[in-house]
Structure formats: C-alpha cells, structure tokens
Write a protein that holds these residues in place. Structure first.
Motif, PDB file in Angstrom:
ATOM      1  N   ILE A 189       0.837  -1.217   0.000  1.00 15.76           N
ATOM      2  CA  ILE A 189       0.000   0.000   0.000  1.00 15.76           C
ATOM      3  C   ILE A 189       0.867   1.260   0.000  1.00 15.76           C
ATOM      4  CG2 ILE A 189      -1.683   1.358   1.309  1.00 15.76           C
ATOM      5  CD1 ILE A 189      -3.125  -1.229   1.997  1.00 15.76           C
ATOM      6  N   LYS A 240       5.233   7.595   7.095  1.00 18.73           N
ATOM      7  CA  LYS A 240       5.135   7.011   8.436  1.00 18.73           C
ATOM      8  C   LYS A 240       4.418   5.664   8.353  1.00 18.73           C
ATOM      9  CE  LYS A 240       2.280   7.214  11.980  1.00 18.73           C
ATOM     10  NZ  LYS A 240       2.486   5.839  12.481  1.00 18.73           N
ATOM     11  N   SER A 256       2.888   2.130  10.034  1.00 17.45           N
ATOM     12  CA  SER A 256       2.208   1.812  11.297  1.00 17.45           C
ATOM     13  C   SER A 256       3.258   1.407  12.334  1.00 17.45           C
ATOM     14  CB  SER A 256       1.231   0.660  11.064  1.00 17.45           C
ATOM     15  OG  SER A 256       0.861   0.082  12.286  1.00 17.45           O
ATOM     16  N   SER A 261      -0.560   9.284  17.472  1.00 16.77           N
ATOM     17  CA  SER A 261      -0.952  10.312  18.441  1.00 16.77           C
ATOM     18  C   SER A 261       0.191  11.298  18.690  1.00 16.77           C
ATOM     19  CB  SER A 261      -1.412   9.662  19.750  1.00 16.77           C
ATOM     20  OG  SER A 261      -0.413   8.786  20.216  1.00 16.77           O
ATOM     21  N   GLY A 280       1.317  12.457  14.492  1.00 20.06           N
ATOM     22  CA  GLY A 280       0.263  12.731  13.515  1.00 20.06           C
ATOM     23  C   GLY A 280       0.070  14.204  13.186  1.00 20.06           C
ATOM     24  N   THR A 313      -3.959   5.846   4.774  1.00 19.70           N
ATOM     25  CA  THR A 313      -4.685   4.573   4.683  1.00 19.70           C
ATOM     26  C   THR A 313      -4.828   4.027   6.090  1.00 19.70           C
ATOM     27  OG1 THR A 313      -3.583   4.185   2.573  1.00 19.70           O
ATOM     28  CG2 THR A 313      -4.780   2.338   3.527  1.00 19.70           C
ATOM     29  N   GLY A 334     -11.967   2.277   5.908  1.00 20.01           N
ATOM     30  CA  GLY A 334     -12.520   0.949   6.181  1.00 20.01           C
ATOM     31  C   GLY A 334     -13.522   0.453   5.154  1.00 20.01           C
ATOM     32  N   LEU A 369     -16.457   0.522  -0.175  1.00 24.28           N
ATOM     33  CA  LEU A 369     -15.150   0.323  -0.817  1.00 24.28           C
ATOM     34  C   LEU A 369     -15.255  -0.596  -2.038  1.00 24.28           C
ATOM     35  CD1 LEU A 369     -12.185   1.092  -0.666  1.00 24.28           C
ATOM     36  CD2 LEU A 369     -11.804  -0.832   0.872  1.00 24.28           C
ATOM     37  N   TRP A 379      -8.460   3.178  -7.361  1.00 24.13           N
ATOM     38  CA  TRP A 379      -8.712   2.507  -6.086  1.00 24.13           C
ATOM     39  C   TRP A 379      -9.179   3.529  -5.063  1.00 24.13           C
ATOM     40  CZ3 TRP A 379      -9.596  -2.097  -4.192  1.00 24.13           C
ATOM     41  CH2 TRP A 379      -9.594  -2.257  -2.794  1.00 24.13           C
TER      42      TRP A 379
HETATM   43  P1  NAD Z   1      -5.241   2.993  12.006  1.00 21.14           P
HETATM   44  O1  NAD Z   1      -6.208   4.059  11.623  1.00 21.14           O
HETATM   45  O2  NAD Z   1      -5.235   2.545  13.410  1.00 21.14           O
HETATM   46  O3  NAD Z   1      -3.742   3.425  11.676  1.00 21.14           O
HETATM   47  C1  NAD Z   1      -3.324   3.743  10.376  1.00 21.14           C
HETATM   48  C2  NAD Z   1      -2.116   4.663  10.455  1.00 21.14           C
HETATM   49  O4  NAD Z   1      -2.513   5.917  11.013  1.00 21.14           O
HETATM   50  C3  NAD Z   1      -0.985   4.150  11.353  1.00 21.14           C
HETATM   51  O5  NAD Z   1       0.249   4.448  10.737  1.00 21.14           O
HETATM   52  C4  NAD Z   1      -1.175   4.947  12.624  1.00 21.14           C
HETATM   53  O6  NAD Z   1       0.015   5.085  13.366  1.00 21.14           O
HETATM   54  C5  NAD Z   1      -1.616   6.288  12.050  1.00 21.14           C
HETATM   55  N1  NAD Z   1      -2.336   7.182  12.964  1.00 21.14           N
HETATM   56  C6  NAD Z   1      -3.088   6.856  14.043  1.00 21.14           C
HETATM   57  N2  NAD Z   1      -3.588   7.980  14.611  1.00 21.14           N
HETATM   58  C7  NAD Z   1      -3.146   9.026  13.860  1.00 21.14           C
HETATM   59  C8  NAD Z   1      -3.330  10.440  13.922  1.00 21.14           C
HETATM   60  N3  NAD Z   1      -4.077  11.027  14.873  1.00 21.14           N
HETATM   61  N4  NAD Z   1      -2.732  11.207  12.980  1.00 21.14           N
HETATM   62  C9  NAD Z   1      -1.996  10.642  12.000  1.00 21.14           C
HETATM   63  N5  NAD Z   1      -1.781   9.324  11.901  1.00 21.14           N
HETATM   64  C10 NAD Z   1      -2.357   8.518  12.810  1.00 21.14           C
HETATM   65  O7  NAD Z   1      -5.519   1.772  10.986  1.00 21.14           O
HETATM   66  P2  NAD Z   1      -4.884   0.304  11.012  1.00 21.14           P
HETATM   67  O8  NAD Z   1      -5.436  -0.429  12.195  1.00 21.14           O
HETATM   68  O9  NAD Z   1      -3.417   0.361  10.813  1.00 21.14           O
HETATM   69  O10 NAD Z   1      -5.502  -0.308   9.668  1.00 21.14           O
HETATM   70  C11 NAD Z   1      -6.744  -0.956   9.639  1.00 21.14           C
HETATM   71  C12 NAD Z   1      -7.790  -0.077   8.992  1.00 21.14           C
HETATM   72  O11 NAD Z   1      -7.314   0.395   7.740  1.00 21.14           O
HETATM   73  C13 NAD Z   1      -9.073  -0.833   8.684  1.00 21.14           C
HETATM   74  O12 NAD Z   1     -10.187  -0.026   9.002  1.00 21.14           O
HETATM   75  C14 NAD Z   1      -8.983  -1.061   7.181  1.00 21.14           C
HETATM   76  O13 NAD Z   1     -10.235  -1.241   6.550  1.00 21.14           O
HETATM   77  C15 NAD Z   1      -8.278   0.184   6.726  1.00 21.14           C
HETATM   78  N6  NAD Z   1      -7.587  -0.008   5.432  1.00 21.14           N
HETATM   79  C16 NAD Z   1      -8.097   0.606   4.318  1.00 21.14           C
HETATM   80  C17 NAD Z   1      -7.499   0.402   3.072  1.00 21.14           C
HETATM   81  C18 NAD Z   1      -8.052   1.031   1.808  1.00 21.14           C
HETATM   82  O14 NAD Z   1      -7.365   0.988   0.789  1.00 21.14           O
HETATM   83  N7  NAD Z   1      -9.236   1.611   1.828  1.00 21.14           N
HETATM   84  C19 NAD Z   1      -6.378  -0.416   2.984  1.00 21.14           C
HETATM   85  C20 NAD Z   1      -5.873  -1.009   4.147  1.00 21.14           C
HETATM   86  C21 NAD Z   1      -6.490  -0.790   5.365  1.00 21.14           C
END
Ligand code: NAD
Length: 498
Positions: free
Chosen positions: A142, A160, A162, A194, A197, A210, A235, A393, A433
């Motif tokens: 991704i 950044k 995860s 947190s 971000g 994402t 999501g 989606l 996408w």
């Molecule tokens: P998440 O929202 O918990 O985290 C995603 C990223 O955001 C991480 O790098 C995290 O550190 C960062 N983040 C968290 N809080 C933030 C803030 N306040 N500011 C900036 N960045 C912040 O998601 P996840 O658990 O890693 O992934 C799962 C989710 O992602 C599911 O809901 C899934 O459906 C979705 N997803 C969507 C796609 C798509 O293409 N639509 C693809 C993959 C995953």
C-alpha cells in the motif's frame, strides 16, 4: 525504541528508533529542498531512476516476503503474491505510463475567446511534499505504490508506517536508499500517530492516509487548519452477492479466500455474503466444510492458509464484536473464538448467520476473519441491503449473465464492483482505487492516482493586440459591445438538445 513483535510466535523480531517530534520540521525542510531538485528532472528521467527499485526488490523476493510474514503474521507465499509482486507489477505499470498521463501540455478550446487570440494550456505539476501514512495490514504494497506514484509525479515523500510494522517501513526506506535519487527525497519516520500525527499533517502539502475511518476523519479535520489536501483510504464492509445462475463452486472458493486471506484484515475482504435462497443451504454447507479444511498455524510452517492477527487488542476487539453479534441473535456456524492451540494472536476462521441487515454485526467493520451471511430472494431487495451500509469500498456480484451482473454493479454504491471476482482489484495498477461514503475520498492507482498527487496548472496566453472588449471605460461604445455580446449569447441557445 519501538519494538516489533511477531504476532504468531510473540517473539521480539527487532526494534527501531522513534523519531522525535521536534525533528519533523527539519525532516520536512530537507524534503522540500530535495523536491525542488527532483521536480526539475524530466518525467522520463524520473521514471528511469524509480524503476530501479524493481531490480533491488528482485534480489530480495524471499527476504521481503519473510519479513512481512514475521511482522504481520501472514504466510510468506501470500505476502509475496499480494505485496511483493504487487509492488513490482504496479511500479512497472507506472514507469511505462507516467509520461503519457502526466507529461506534456494540453491545449484546450476556448470557443468565442479564441476569436480574440486567447489560448490556454493545461499541465500537471507536483504538489510538493506528500506525507504517506500507512496501515499495518499491507505494510509493503500500500505505501510503496503511493510513494512511487508521488515520486514519479515530482513530489518528495515523508512516510510514516504503522507502529506495528516498523521493520517493513525500514525496509521500504532501505530500498529507496539503494537507487539513484536525491538524498532526503524519501524519508521514513517512526512513531505513534498520536505523537507524530498532527505535525506530520501540519507540515505536509498533501496527505495520503490509509487506515481506519475514525483516524481518517481526525486527519481530515486537522488538515482543514492548513487546507492541506487529504486522500483517505479507509474501512470497508464489502458485500458478495451470489445469484443462483453463478458458477457456485468457484464462488464458494472465492468467498473462502475473500474473507480469510490475511486473517480477514483486509479493507476489501468479503465481510457480508448475500446468498440467493435457492442456493443458500448448499453454498453455506460447502463453505463451512471447506473452511474446516483450512490450516491455521504459524505462517512460516508449510501449507498454512490462515495466520495470526496483528495484536491482542485487535483480536479482543474482533471477539467482542462476534459476542455482540450472538447477543443480537446471530448464529455461529464455525469458529467464533481465539484458537486455543496456538499461543499467538490467532482467531479461528469464523462464519456467522445473521437474520437482519440492520444488525450491528452486519453493519460494522470487523477487521478479522469473520464472515456474516444473509439470505435474499429478490434483486432489488439485495441491492438495497448492500447499499444500506456506511462503507462503500468494494463489492462483488456473482452471476453467469454478465449483462445482468453489470446492471446490478451499476446500482451498487462502492468504489469498485467486481463481477465474478473478489478483493483482488487493489492489485490492478491501471484502475482507480478508493471508496465512497465512510470508505474514504480520493483515488490512488492509475490516471486518477497520478492526478491525486499533482495539481493542474493552467497557463493562459494572450496574443490579442487591442484592448479587450470588456475593459473600461463603460461609455456609449460599451452599449454597442453589450449588444454584440447579447447576439453571441443568443446564438448559444440550443433549441433541440441532442
Ligand atoms: P489505524 O487508523 O489505526 O492506523 C493507520 C495509520 O494511522 C498508522 O500508521 C497509525 O500510526 C496512524 N495514525 C493513528 N492515529 C493518527 C493520527 N491522529 N494522525 C496521524 N496518523 C495517525 O488503521 P490500522 O489499524 O493500521 O488499519 C486498519 C484499517 O485500515 C481498517 O479499518 C482497514 O479497513 C483500513 N484499510 C483501508 C485500506 C483502503 O485501501 N481503503 C487499505 C488497508 C487498510
């Protein structure tokens, strides 16, 4: 230090240093300087440099697949097909097509204004520094694709990953450091959303995020302060609709793969299965039998189909959602609990029968190996049920009547609709996408993905030698001009629109 834990074995597999928040300003400054140099290079030269990542990756196919497997918990073979191959394939496509999509300048017709020797050209310019924030579930493919499209378009990137997948993030940085691009063009930062971000968003010219819908909304709110453009890939609760004339055996295997691949931690996973009443019993019985045959174990062992979930919080969250489903009246056909034979974060492949589309278990995203099944008897009815969801989606329609399948697809409100396929269209670099409703805004991949990381620049060139007709003074001569304009405006009336 941020520790990386293998979710299948619970072993510590590595650690990386956290990026201090007060370093971000300097990181962006360097990114901005690198971007200025990079944007001056022609598109084809940029493409020649970026395509070299495929050579680097080709020497590490197994190493990268194993790293992803160890950090996320999926089988290495699955990591190769869905992530490593995906990066090679999409980078090749972008390399071949970026010049056609973004290169050159396009002259547009200006109608009446052309009679006054006015001309307009439009070209696409990079936005500046793109911040890519990645999820844990596909930590390689991704963000990699988003970074490649951003770079080819002339941007620099601050990335950044995860906090769950810092080693894969580090690997991505390492790959870009092995090719001949300006220093600091790609910089990876490590830390929680947190902490990092807000400044990440504040300093960026564009954010590609994402992740979950809740975080996506927070990012958009923050971006509003600086009017920073955001693209949100969020999501999903994808539906698979099976009509009685479909290739049922293929559909059963598709449903099994579509929900359990990556232990169900896929935004586009089949999460809702709508079966026509004529095939309902047979389909479900076969699906449960075939699900029993899946091997769940430590993913690096041979022939493992389903691996672990990312961490205990996610696993507990999935289990809680399943329990709430039971309380609502849903019935578990298989699974429904943590795998008691494995110490890692393994949730058993789970299939649940629901009886009402309004149930929470049908409506909300459960990011794990959980499929919810419902019965339908009427096409309009099932389309309404599919659309009655906050997410949009992907979805799929299964029928041997392709014309009918296309008609149903047009009625469904999701970013992609597959006829006789599931999940896989993220792999298609040429097609847009992204989602509708709570699944996000913006598009990655293909032409629209390149448009997403560029801005149109309109250059208007005037070769007219006289003062323009509409300029001051507004004197008696102006009345004549207005009459002429009225005549022209009247000529624009279309009596019989085609
Ligand atoms: P998440 O929202 O918990 O985290 C995603 C990223 O955001 C991480 O790098 C995290 O550190 C960062 N983040 C968290 N809080 C933030 C803030 N306040 N500011 C900036 N960045 C912040 O998601 P996840 O658990 O890693 O992934 C799962 C989710 O992602 C599911 O809901 C899934 O459906 C979705 N997803 C969507 C796609 C798509 O293409 N639509 C693809 C993959 C995953």
């Amino acid at each position: 230090m941020i520790k990386s834990i293998n979710p299948a074995t619970l072993e510590l597999i590595g650690e990386v240093e956290e990026t201090p928040v007060d370093k971000l300003e300097e990181i962006y400054k360097k990114a901005r300087e690198a971007q200025k140099k990079w944007a001056k290079i022609s598109i084809s030269e940029r493409a020649q440099k970026i395509i070299k990542v495929n050579e680097v990756i080709s020497t590490q196919f197994d190493e990268i697949s194993l790293l992803i497997s160890n950090e996320v918990g999926k089988p290495p073979a699955e990591a190769f097909v869905s992530e490593v191959y995906g990066v090679a394939d999409s980078t090749f496509y972008y390399y071949n097509n970026v010049a056609d999509i973004l290169g050159g300048e396009k002259e547009v017709s200006l109608g009446f204004y052309e009679s006054l020797d006015k001309h307009s050209i439009i070209m696409r310019k990079p936005i500046g520094v793109v911040c890519v924030i990645g999820p844990y579930n596909y930590p390689f493919t991704i963000p990699f694709q988003q970074i490649v499209q951003s770079l080819l378009a002339g941007n620099s990137v601050v990335f950044k990953p995860s906090s769950e997948t810092v080693l894969v993030g580090q690997k991505i940085q390492e790959i870009f450091e092995k090719i001949d691009i300006p220093k600091d063009l790609v910089q990876t930062v490590f830390g929680s959303g947190s902490k990092l971000g807000n400044p990440l968003i504040d300093f960026a010219d564009k954010v590609i995020f994402t992740g979950s819908t809740a975080t996506g909304k927070r990012i958009m709110q923050r971006g509003a302060n600086t009017l920073t453009e955001v693209s949100l890939e969020l999501g999903g609760k994808s539906a698979m609709v099976v009509f009685p004339d479909a290739n049922i055996e293929r559909a059963i295997l598709a449903a099994r793969w579509g929900v359990f691949t990556n232990a169900g931690q896929v935004c586009a996973s089949v999460k809702r299965l709508y079966l026509h009443e004529e095939i309902y019993d047979y389909f479900l019985e076969r699906l449960v039998i075939l699900t029993k045959e899946l091997k769940q174990d430590i993913p690096t062992k041979p022939n493992v189909d389903v691996g672990a979930m990312i961490n205990k919080e996610q696993l507990d969250w999935v289990h809680k959602a399943v329990q709430e489903g039971i309380d609502e009246g849903a019935k578990i056909l298989i699974g429904g609990k943590r795998n008691p034979n494995l110490k890692g974060y393994f949730y058993e492949p789970t299939i649940i029968e629901a009886n009402d589309n309004k149930m929470k278990i049908v409506q909300e995203e459960i990011f794990g190996p959980v499929l919810v099944v419902l019965k339908f008897d009427d096409t309009e009815n099932v389309i309404n049920m599919v659309n009655d969801n906050q997410y949009g989606l992907t979805s799929s329609v299964w029928t041997n009547n392709i014309d009918f399948g296309k008609k149903v697809a047009e009625e469904i409100d999701t970013g992609s609709v597959m006829v006789n396929e599931v999940v896989y269209t993220f792999a298609l670099a040429a097609t847009p996408w992204g989602g509708t409703k709570n699944s996000g805004i913006g598009r990655s991949h293909g032409k629209l993905g390149f448009y997403d990381v560029t801005r149109p620049l309109h250059i208007n060139i005037d070769k007219y030698k006289e003062p323009d007709l509409w300029w001051m003074p507004y004197d008696e001569d102006y009345d004549e001009i207005i009459e002429n304009f009225k005549n022209i405006a009247s000529s624009l009336v279309v009596k019989n629109p085609k």
